[in-house]
Design a protein around this motif. Structure first.
Motif, PDB file in Angstrom:
ATOM      1  N   VAL A 143       0.952  -1.094   0.084  1.00  0.00           N
ATOM      2  CA  VAL A 143      -0.048  -0.103   0.037  1.00  0.00           C
ATOM      3  C   VAL A 143       0.913   1.169  -0.103  1.00  0.00           C
ATOM      4  CG1 VAL A 143      -1.815   1.351   1.325  1.00  0.00           C
ATOM      5  CG2 VAL A 143      -1.877  -1.256   1.111  1.00  0.00           C
ATOM      6  N   VAL A 145       0.125   5.540   0.756  1.00  0.00           N
ATOM      7  CA  VAL A 145      -0.672   6.280   1.226  1.00  0.00           C
ATOM      8  C   VAL A 145      -0.533   7.828   1.105  1.00  0.00           C
ATOM      9  CG1 VAL A 145      -2.141   7.010   3.103  1.00  0.00           C
ATOM     10  CG2 VAL A 145      -1.494   4.630   3.023  1.00  0.00           C
ATOM     11  N   HIS A 169      -1.710  -1.140  -4.021  1.00  0.00           N
ATOM     12  CA  HIS A 169      -3.113  -0.408  -3.345  1.00  0.00           C
ATOM     13  C   HIS A 169      -2.663   0.965  -3.085  1.00  0.00           C
ATOM     14  CE1 HIS A 169      -7.123  -0.710  -2.067  1.00  0.00           C
ATOM     15  NE2 HIS A 169      -6.978   0.011  -1.407  1.00  0.00           N
ATOM     16  N   VAL A 171      -3.920   4.655  -1.989  1.00  0.00           N
ATOM     17  CA  VAL A 171      -4.998   5.479  -1.096  1.00  0.00           C
ATOM     18  C   VAL A 171      -4.458   6.907  -1.252  1.00  0.00           C
ATOM     19  CG1 VAL A 171      -6.076   5.509   1.224  1.00  0.00           C
ATOM     20  CG2 VAL A 171      -5.502   3.591   0.532  1.00  0.00           C
ATOM     21  N   ARG A 173      -5.529  10.849   0.292  1.00  0.00           N
ATOM     22  CA  ARG A 173      -6.285  11.845   0.972  1.00  0.00           C
ATOM     23  C   ARG A 173      -6.150  13.180   0.175  1.00  0.00           C
ATOM     24  NH1 ARG A 173      -3.235  15.871   4.388  1.00  0.00           N
ATOM     25  NH2 ARG A 173      -4.429  17.412   3.446  1.00  0.00           N
ATOM     26  N   GLN A 184      -8.944   8.421  -9.314  1.00  0.00           N
ATOM     27  CA  GLN A 184      -9.158   7.134  -9.629  1.00  0.00           C
ATOM     28  C   GLN A 184      -8.840   6.781 -11.165  1.00  0.00           C
ATOM     29  OE1 GLN A 184     -13.537   6.994  -8.413  1.00  0.00           O
ATOM     30  NE2 GLN A 184     -12.936   5.965  -6.618  1.00  0.00           N
ATOM     31  N   ASN A 189      -6.825   3.525  -5.813  1.00  0.00           N
ATOM     32  CA  ASN A 189      -7.848   2.485  -5.470  1.00  0.00           C
ATOM     33  C   ASN A 189      -8.811   3.227  -4.436  1.00  0.00           C
ATOM     34  OD1 ASN A 189      -5.281   1.124  -5.715  1.00  0.00           O
ATOM     35  ND2 ASN A 189      -6.928  -0.067  -6.511  1.00  0.00           N
ATOM     36  N   GLU A 190      -8.434   3.987  -3.638  1.00  0.00           N
ATOM     37  CA  GLU A 190      -9.345   4.886  -2.689  1.00  0.00           C
ATOM     38  C   GLU A 190      -9.050   6.110  -2.395  1.00  0.00           C
ATOM     39  OE1 GLU A 190     -10.266   2.603   0.792  1.00  0.00           O
ATOM     40  OE2 GLU A 190      -9.179   0.793   0.178  1.00  0.00           O
ATOM     41  N   HIS A 228     -19.006   4.714  -1.887  1.00  0.00           N
ATOM     42  CA  HIS A 228     -17.708   5.410  -2.363  1.00  0.00           C
ATOM     43  C   HIS A 228     -17.682   6.902  -3.033  1.00  0.00           C
ATOM     44  CE1 HIS A 228     -13.418   4.747  -2.683  1.00  0.00           C
ATOM     45  NE2 HIS A 228     -13.377   5.105  -4.016  1.00  0.00           N
TER      46      HIS A 228
END
Length: 336
Positions: A143, A145, A169, A171, A173, A184, A189-190, A228
């Motif tokens: 991951v 972030v 993965h 992520v 903010r 995206q 992914n998030e 989401h």
């Protein structure tokens, strides 16, 4: 600094001009200027040239690595945290408490120094630079972030990280809901927009003031997140929350009424009174003496002096509360 150096060269050249004939002076001046222009590029290429030369000569170079670099070299299946602000610190604290390996990238020297003093595995570097990401094991990480607050940096970082590790993965903010779609598309992914999370927190605090239990609030917040944020790409997060929480309209106020003498509710219960159907109010608890009853049995009946906790909209509470109060006294007839 370069201007100062160039001025110094010109001064030196001026002094040398008196010692050289014009052709040699022009050659000297040209060589000096070209050397100054080439110096930054030669310095930047020096490590690669030295490594290539050492390989050709069969020499094993001696690498001076920091303890953080040595720790990172052994990481696999880890988390890369880009940015060590409030979000980055919270993320690191959570990973540390659960025993998950991580490494932090930060571009503020003072922050890096302070974090190292507290034992964090943190490196000074740009989380959008491919070479920097490879040094922190992006191809072995699970991951990454991005805890930064710059839209341009976020987009560039996501694109670079996805190109280096297709299975990573990612992520992110971000500040605004409008950035979700593009991030995206670039490979995130998030995406967690602060704008939406802030609106959720505001609504939670407001509704909590009206007596909604925490379980209801958690359920509604979870329901809003499950999509989401797809519905939030239209108007504004606040407008969406108003819509998504519209079914909670019946739960936006709370009132406690005491069952008065001769009230219609005495000897009845919520079902026999058709309370919810006729008034829109709902009984969530009855306090009788020292006991609070949350799920009364079918044989339950209201008694004088019971404290009944109702939730509903203002009009519903007015209609429902009237059932627990004494009927208004009749207006006496006029005498002649």
């Amino acid at each position: 600094a370069q201007i100062g150096e160039f001025s110094f060269v010109l001064a030196s050249a001026g002094a040398t001009a008196g010692l050289l004939d014009p052709p040699h002076y022009q050659l000297f001046l040209a060589a000096t200027v070209l050397t100054m222009l080439a110096a930054p590029f030669l310095i930047a290429a020096a490590p690669r040239v030295a490594e290539w030369t050492a390989r050709r000569a069969g020499i094993v170079p001696l690498e001076m690595q920091t303890s953080e670099q040595l720790s990172v070299a052994a990481l696999a299946d880890h988390v890369i945290i880009v940015g060590y602000g409030l979000n980055g610190r919270n993320m690191a604290r959570a990973l540390r408490s659960t025993g998950i390996a991580y490494v932090i990238l930060e571009q503020h020297g003072g922050v890096v120094r302070d974090a190292r003093e507290h034992g964090e595995v943190i490196l000074f570097g740009d989380g959008t630079n491919p070479e920097v990401l490879e040094r922190v094991g992006v191809k072995r990480a699970r991951v990454i972030v991005y805890c930064i607050a710059s839209p341009d940096v976020e987009r560039r970082g996501v694109a670079v990280a996805r190109g280096l590790n297709p299975g990573l993965h990612i992520v992110v903010r971000t500040r605004y809901v409008a950035a979700i779609e593009e991030l995206q598309r670039l490979g995130a992914n998030e995406v967690v927009p602060e704008e939406f999370e802030t609106s959720l927190e505001i609504f939670s605090r407001v509704l909590r003031r009206y007596g909604l239990p925490d379980s209801t609030l958690r359920r509604e917040v979870a329901a809003a997140r499950r999509g989401h944020y797809e519905a939030l790409r239209g108007p504004t997060p606040t407008a969406h929350l108003v819509s998504s929480l519209a079914h909670l309209e019946k739960l936006v106020a709370i009132e406690t009424v005491i069952v008065e003498p001769d009230a219609r509710a005495i000897g009845e219960n919520a079902t026999t009174l058709h309370l919810r159907h006729d008034t829109g109010a709902t009984v969530i608890a009855v306090i009788r003496g020292e006991t609070a009853l949350y799920t009364p049995d079918p044989g339950f009946r209201f008694l004088e002096g019971d404290a009944v906790v109702l939730v509903g909209v203002a009009d519903g509470l007015t209609r429902g509360g009237a059932l627990f109060r004494a009927p208004s006294a009749a207006v006496p007839a006029a005498t002649t």
